[in-house]
Design a protein around this motif. Structure first.
Motif, PDB file in Angstrom:
ATOM      1  N   GLY A 194     -79.133   8.339 -35.415  1.00 46.32           N
ATOM      2  CA  GLY A 194     -78.719   9.083 -36.925  1.00 46.32           C
ATOM      3  C   GLY A 194     -77.403   9.217 -35.219  1.00 46.32           C
ATOM      4  N   GLU A 195     -77.048   9.709 -34.221  1.00 45.40           N
ATOM      5  CA  GLU A 195     -75.870  10.027 -33.393  1.00 45.40           C
ATOM      6  C   GLU A 195     -75.779   8.184 -32.909  1.00 45.40           C
ATOM      7  OE1 GLU A 195     -75.406   9.621 -29.862  1.00 45.40           O
ATOM      8  OE2 GLU A 195     -73.451  10.838 -30.548  1.00 45.40           O
ATOM      9  N   ARG A 196     -76.672   7.278 -32.465  1.00 43.08           N
ATOM     10  CA  ARG A 196     -76.780   5.974 -31.971  1.00 43.08           C
ATOM     11  C   ARG A 196     -76.041   5.187 -33.342  1.00 43.08           C
ATOM     12  NH1 ARG A 196     -81.151   7.972 -28.914  1.00 43.08           N
ATOM     13  NH2 ARG A 196     -82.321   6.657 -30.591  1.00 43.08           N
ATOM     14  N   ALA A 197     -75.835   5.360 -34.282  1.00 47.20           N
ATOM     15  CA  ALA A 197     -76.086   4.371 -35.716  1.00 47.20           C
ATOM     16  C   ALA A 197     -74.393   4.570 -35.761  1.00 47.20           C
ATOM     17  CB  ALA A 197     -77.144   4.731 -36.825  1.00 47.20           C
ATOM     18  N   LEU A 198     -74.684   6.021 -35.554  1.00 46.11           N
ATOM     19  CA  LEU A 198     -72.485   6.392 -35.775  1.00 46.11           C
ATOM     20  C   LEU A 198     -72.016   6.225 -35.438  1.00 46.11           C
ATOM     21  CD1 LEU A 198     -73.367   9.163 -39.056  1.00 46.11           C
ATOM     22  CD2 LEU A 198     -73.606   6.708 -38.632  1.00 46.11           C
ATOM     23  N   ARG A 199     -72.091   5.663 -34.039  1.00 51.81           N
ATOM     24  CA  ARG A 199     -71.317   5.842 -32.532  1.00 51.81           C
ATOM     25  C   ARG A 199     -70.259   4.816 -32.829  1.00 51.81           C
ATOM     26  NH1 ARG A 199     -68.677   8.237 -29.786  1.00 51.81           N
ATOM     27  NH2 ARG A 199     -70.800   9.736 -29.499  1.00 51.81           N
ATOM     28  N   ALA A 200     -70.152   3.113 -33.397  1.00 45.45           N
ATOM     29  CA  ALA A 200     -69.759   2.457 -33.154  1.00 45.45           C
ATOM     30  C   ALA A 200     -68.497   3.360 -34.913  1.00 45.45           C
ATOM     31  CB  ALA A 200     -70.234   1.185 -34.245  1.00 45.45           C
ATOM     32  N   ALA A 201     -68.670   3.732 -35.796  1.00 41.52           N
ATOM     33  CA  ALA A 201     -68.017   4.077 -36.458  1.00 41.52           C
ATOM     34  C   ALA A 201     -66.684   5.228 -35.852  1.00 41.52           C
ATOM     35  CB  ALA A 201     -68.849   5.093 -37.855  1.00 41.52           C
ATOM     36  N   ARG A 202     -67.396   6.624 -34.833  1.00 40.48           N
ATOM     37  CA  ARG A 202     -66.700   7.271 -34.790  1.00 40.48           C
ATOM     38  C   ARG A 202     -65.415   6.753 -33.457  1.00 40.48           C
ATOM     39  NH1 ARG A 202     -71.027  11.446 -31.908  1.00 40.48           N
ATOM     40  NH2 ARG A 202     -68.494  12.594 -31.631  1.00 40.48           N
ATOM     41  N   PHE A 257     -67.756  -2.420 -40.170  1.00 42.74           N
ATOM     42  CA  PHE A 257     -69.338  -0.917 -39.424  1.00 42.74           C
ATOM     43  C   PHE A 257     -69.672  -1.541 -40.627  1.00 42.74           C
ATOM     44  CE2 PHE A 257     -71.059   3.068 -40.241  1.00 42.74           C
ATOM     45  CZ  PHE A 257     -72.015   3.397 -39.300  1.00 42.74           C
ATOM     46  N   ILE A 258     -69.322  -0.509 -41.403  1.00 37.61           N
ATOM     47  CA  ILE A 258     -70.668  -1.060 -42.848  1.00 37.61           C
ATOM     48  C   ILE A 258     -71.332  -2.437 -42.738  1.00 37.61           C
ATOM     49  CG2 ILE A 258     -69.518  -0.778 -44.537  1.00 37.61           C
ATOM     50  CD1 ILE A 258     -72.058   1.737 -44.432  1.00 37.61           C
ATOM     51  N   GLU A 259     -70.190  -3.191 -42.613  1.00 40.08           N
ATOM     52  CA  GLU A 259     -71.207  -5.201 -42.410  1.00 40.08           C
ATOM     53  C   GLU A 259     -72.680  -5.028 -41.928  1.00 40.08           C
ATOM     54  OE1 GLU A 259     -68.269  -7.497 -42.461  1.00 40.08           O
ATOM     55  OE2 GLU A 259     -67.423  -6.859 -44.787  1.00 40.08           O
ATOM     56  N   GLN A 260     -72.270  -4.572 -41.012  1.00 43.47           N
ATOM     57  CA  GLN A 260     -73.716  -4.420 -39.832  1.00 43.47           C
ATOM     58  C   GLN A 260     -74.617  -3.021 -40.015  1.00 43.47           C
ATOM     59  OE1 GLN A 260     -73.133  -2.821 -36.738  1.00 43.47           O
ATOM     60  NE2 GLN A 260     -71.511  -1.878 -37.503  1.00 43.47           N
ATOM     61  N   ALA A 261     -73.753  -1.812 -40.428  1.00 43.55           N
ATOM     62  CA  ALA A 261     -75.134  -0.958 -40.206  1.00 43.55           C
ATOM     63  C   ALA A 261     -76.304  -0.405 -40.802  1.00 43.55           C
ATOM     64  CB  ALA A 261     -74.006   0.512 -40.827  1.00 43.55           C
ATOM     65  N   PRO A 262     -77.093  -0.355 -39.989  1.00 45.23           N
ATOM     66  CA  PRO A 262     -78.777  -0.026 -40.958  1.00 45.23           C
ATOM     67  C   PRO A 262     -78.740   0.144 -42.045  1.00 45.23           C
ATOM     68  CG  PRO A 262     -78.375   1.384 -38.603  1.00 45.23           C
ATOM     69  CD  PRO A 262     -76.935   0.525 -38.900  1.00 45.23           C
ATOM     70  N   GLU A 263     -79.899   0.410 -42.609  1.00 47.27           N
ATOM     71  CA  GLU A 263     -80.176   0.894 -44.198  1.00 47.27           C
ATOM     72  C   GLU A 263     -79.523   2.685 -44.098  1.00 47.27           C
ATOM     73  OE1 GLU A 263     -82.524  -1.896 -46.021  1.00 47.27           O
ATOM     74  OE2 GLU A 263     -83.556  -0.587 -46.913  1.00 47.27           O
ATOM     75  N   GLY A 264     -80.760   2.764 -43.205  1.00 52.41           N
ATOM     76  CA  GLY A 264     -80.738   4.488 -43.270  1.00 52.41           C
ATOM     77  C   GLY A 264     -78.741   5.154 -43.311  1.00 52.41           C
ATOM     78  N   VAL A 265     -78.066   4.142 -42.761  1.00 58.89           N
ATOM     79  CA  VAL A 265     -76.610   4.838 -42.858  1.00 58.89           C
ATOM     80  C   VAL A 265     -76.037   4.792 -44.646  1.00 58.89           C
ATOM     81  CG1 VAL A 265     -74.114   4.619 -42.256  1.00 58.89           C
ATOM     82  CG2 VAL A 265     -76.083   4.635 -40.309  1.00 58.89           C
ATOM     83  N   MET A 266     -75.930   5.859 -44.689  1.00 57.47           N
ATOM     84  CA  MET A 266     -74.617   5.738 -46.461  1.00 57.47           C
ATOM     85  C   MET A 266     -73.071   6.116 -45.636  1.00 57.47           C
ATOM     86  SD  MET A 266     -75.004   5.518 -49.377  1.00 57.47           S
ATOM     87  CE  MET A 266     -74.222   5.140 -50.559  1.00 57.47           C
ATOM     88  N   SER A 267     -72.110   5.130 -45.999  1.00 58.19           N
ATOM     89  CA  SER A 267     -70.547   5.728 -45.782  1.00 58.19           C
ATOM     90  C   SER A 267     -70.095   6.058 -47.224  1.00 58.19           C
ATOM     91  CB  SER A 267     -70.839   4.797 -44.585  1.00 58.19           C
ATOM     92  OG  SER A 267     -69.146   4.489 -45.462  1.00 58.19           O
ATOM     93  N   VAL A 268     -69.539   7.063 -46.846  1.00 61.11           N
ATOM     94  CA  VAL A 268     -68.641   7.237 -48.107  1.00 61.11           C
ATOM     95  C   VAL A 268     -66.796   7.783 -46.797  1.00 61.11           C
ATOM     96  CG1 VAL A 268     -67.319   8.880 -50.091  1.00 61.11           C
ATOM     97  CG2 VAL A 268     -70.134   8.548 -49.894  1.00 61.11           C
TER      98      VAL A 268
END
Ligand SMILES: Cc1cc2nc3c(=O)[nH]c(=O)nc-3n(C[C@H](O)[C@H](O)[C@H](O)COP(=O)(O)OP(=O)(O)OC[C@H]3O[C@@H](n4cnc5c(N)ncnc54)[C@H](O)[C@@H]3O)c2cc1C
Length: 478
Positions: free
Chosen positions: A295-303, A249-260
Motif C-alpha cells: 500500500g505504501e508503494r501503491a499510494l506513493r504517487a498520490a503523495r 492517479f486514480i486512472e492508473q491506480a490498482p484495484e486495491g486502492v480506494m480514493s476519496v
C-alpha cells in the motif's frame, strides 16, 4: 373504551384501543415505548440533529419474533411504519410522526465463521460492532467509512467504503438474509433450494422496501490488522491542481486502492499549518486494501501530487481507520443535509465549479466528496442486483453539516444549487443512501433504471399495501 391517537399509513389520525396496544406490548420481549415513557426522547432521537419526529409507539425489538409481532400490528391497524437499523439515514427515515417505529437497535448479535469466511449480523448492528468482531479473525466485511453507521440501511441501499474497489459494495457481499415481509411472515432470502432468490436480488440495493431484515449473512475478506492509509492535505489555492492530479492517479491506480477526494475547510489538526484552519482545502484520503508495504508503494504517487501542506499518511490499524472519521460526524449535535450524483467523469470545468462552490460554502464543515468507483463493484452487471448500473467512475457526495437552526435555509439552498449545477456532469443516477429529504420524485425511477419495473413488480408481490414506504420508496406495480 380508552384509546390512543396514532398516524395511519395514509397520513390520517386514527384511534387504536389501548386494549389492542397492551395486547401488542404483551407479545414483545422488548419494550414498547410511548410518549409518556422517560426514555421516549432518547428512543426517538436519530443521528441527524435536524430531525425531530415524534412517533406514536416505538417497539424496541429483541429478535425476529418481536419484529413479526410489530409488523402484524402495523398491518392490522394500517399504521404508518418506520424501520430503524442504526438510525443514520440522513432524511430521518428511521422514525416517523405518530406512527410505529420498528426499532432493531437492541438486536446486535454477531457471529463470525472464520472457516467459511462469513459473518452473520443482526439488523441493529453498527459498522464498528461488525469490525470489532470480524477483525478478531483477521476478516472484514466491506462497509462504510464511519463506524457509528448502521449496517442495515447502508447494505440495503448499496454500501461504499474503503474496500469497495477491491471487494465490491456491501450489498454485493450479502449472501443471504432473514426477512420479515409485510404480511408478518419470516422469509429466507438467499440462493439455497428453499430460499427466496428474488428477495435476495431485491434487497441487494432495493433498500427497506421489501421487508425488515432481522439478520444478514455476509462474505468477509482477509484484511489487516493494519492497512496503509493516505491522508494528504492541499491548500485551497492548489485545490484544482490537486484534484487534477488525483484524477490522473486514480486512472492508473490498482484495484486495491480506494480514493476519496474531499473539498473542505481545514480541520484544526496540529499537523496542518494554522493559517489553513477553517480555510478551503482539498484532502485526499486513500486506502490500500492489502499488505501495508504494498500500500505504501501503491499510494506513493498520490503523495507526490503537487505541494501538500500536510501529509499524515502511514500504516493504521483497520479498526482505527474505520473510526477515524467518526469525530467529524457527531450524532444529534449537528444538522445534516446530503445529496449525491453519479458522475460520468471529472472534467476540469466540474473541478473548477466545485472548488469555487467550496470557497463559498455557508458552513466550514460542508464538504464535497469524490468517491472513486470501478474495480470489483463495477464488474457486477446492472441486472444482477437491484442496485443497478455500476458504470459511473465517480460518486459525488454534496454534504452540508452545520450547527445552528438559523443557518438551515442557507445550507439547504447551497446543497440544492450545487446539486442542480452538477446535473450536466452526472449519469442521471443518485445514490439512494445520500437522499436529501427524498424530495426528488425522479430519484428512484432514474436510479434503478432498467431494474425499476422488476422492483415494482416484486414490491407488489411482497408489499402490495406499501407498508414499507418510509425509504427510497418503490411504488407497487399497478
Ligand atoms: C455519518 C454517516 C456516514 C456514512 N457513511 C457512508 C459510507 O461510508 N458509505 C455509504 O455507502 N453510506 C454511508 N452513509 C449513508 C448510510 O448508508 C445511510 O445513512 C444508511 O441509511 C444508514 O443505515 P442505518 O441502518 O443507520 O439507517 P436507518 O436510519 O436506521 O434506516 C434507514 C432506512 O433503512 C431501512 N432499514 C434500516 N434497517 C433496516 C432493516 N433491518 N430492515 C429493513 N430496512 C431497514 C429503512 O428503510 C430505513 O428507513 C453514511 C451516513 C452517515 C450518517
Amino acid at each position: 373504551m380508552a384509546s390512543t391517537r396514532l398516524r395511519a399509513l395514509d397520513g390520517a389520525d386514527i384511534e387504536v384501543s389501548d386494549t389492542d396496544i397492551e395486547a401488542f406490548a404483551g407479545q414483545l420481549r422488548g419494550r414498547l415505548v410511548g410518549p409518556a415513557d422517560l426514555d421516549y426522547d432518547e428512543a426517538r432521537a436519530v443521528w441527524n440533529g435536524l430531525i425531530d419526529k415524534r412517533p406514536g409507539l416505538i417497539a424496541r425489538c429483541t429478535g425476529t419474533a418481536d419484529v413479526m409481532a410489530a409488523v402484524r400490528f402495523a398491518r392490522a391497524h394500517e399504521l404508518l411504519l418506520a424501520v430503524r437499523g442504526g438510525g443514520h439515514n440522513v432524511a430521518g427515515a428511521a422514525v416517523c410522526d405518530g406512527g410505529l417505529v420498528v426499532d432493531l437497535s437492541p438486536m446486535k448479535a454477531i457471529r463470525v465463521n472464520p472457516g467459511a469466511g462469513t459473518v452473520r449480523a443482526q439488523g441493529g448492528v453498527r459498522i464498528g460492532d461488525l469490525d470489532h468482531e470480524s477483525q478478531a479473525f483477521g476478516l472484514a466485511v466491506p462497509m462504510g467509512v464511519v463506524s457509528e453507521t448502521g449496517i442495515a440501511g447502508l447494505t440495503l441501499g448499496g454500501g461504499y467504503g474503503w474496500l469497495t474497489r477491491k471487494y465490491g459494495l456491501s450489498c454485493d457481499n450479502l449472501l443471504s438474509a432473514d426477512v420479515v415481509t409485510a404480511d408478518g411472515r419470516w422469509v429466507r432470502a438467499g440462493t439455497g433450494p428453499d430460499d427466496d432468490l428474488d428477495l435476495l436480488w431485491a434487497i441487494r440495493g432495493g433498500g427497506g422496501n421489501f421487508g425488515v431484515v432481522t439478520s444478514f449473512d455476509f462474505r468477509a475478506h482477509p484484511i489487516g490488522p493494519e492497512v496503509y492509509f493516505g491522508f494528504v492535505v492541499h491548500a485551497g489555492s492548489a485545490a484544482g491542481e490537486a484534484l487534477r492530479g488525483i484524477r490522473a492517479f486514480i486512472e492508473q491506480a490498482p484495484e486495491g486502492v480506494m480514493s476519496v477526494a474531499v473539498l473542505w475547510h481545514g480541520p484544526p489538526l496540529e499537523q496542518i499549518p494554522a493559517e489553513h484552519h477553517g480555510k478551503p482545502v482539498a484532502i485526499h484520503l486513500a486506502v490500500y486494501a492489502g499488505d501495508p508495504a504494498e500500500g505504501e508503494r501503491a499510494l506513493r504517487a498520490a503523495r507526490d501530487i503537487g505541494n501538500p501542506i500536510a501529509d499524515l499518511s502511514g500504516p493504521m490499524r483497520y479498526v482505527d481507520l474505520q473510526r477515524f472519521l467518526d469525530v467529524d460526524y457527531p450524532a444529534h449535535d449537528l444538522r445534516y443535509y446530503w445529496k449525491s450524483r453519479y458522475l460520468s467523469g471529472l472534467p476540469d470545468d466540474l473541478i473548477d465549479l466545485l472548488v469555487q462552490r467550496n470557497e463559498a460554502s455557508p458552513s466550514p464543515l460542508n464538504t464535497f466528496e469524490m468517491w472513486s468507483l470501478g474495480g470489483a463493484a463495477a464488474r457486477v452487471a446492472t441486472q444482477d442486483s437491484a442496485f443497478g448500473d455500476r458504470s459511473a467512475p465517480y460518486l459525488l457526495g454534496v454534504e452540508a453539516n452545520w450547527e445552528r437552526p438559523e443557518d438551515d435555509t442557507a445550507n439547504l439552498a447551497w446543497v440544492r444549487e450545487v446539486h442542480a449545477d452538477v446535473e450536466p456532469f452526472s449519469t442521471g443516477r443518485e445514490y439512494v443512501n445520500f437522499p436529501g429529504f427524498y424530495e426528488d420524485e425522479n430519484l428512484v425511477r432514474e436510479t434503478f433504471g432498467p431494474n425499476f419495473r422488476r422492483l415494482a413488480s416484486l414490491k407488489k408481490r411482497y408489499d402490495p399495501m406499501n407498508l414499507f414506504r418510509l425509504n427510497h420508496n418503490i411504488p407497487p406495480a399497478p
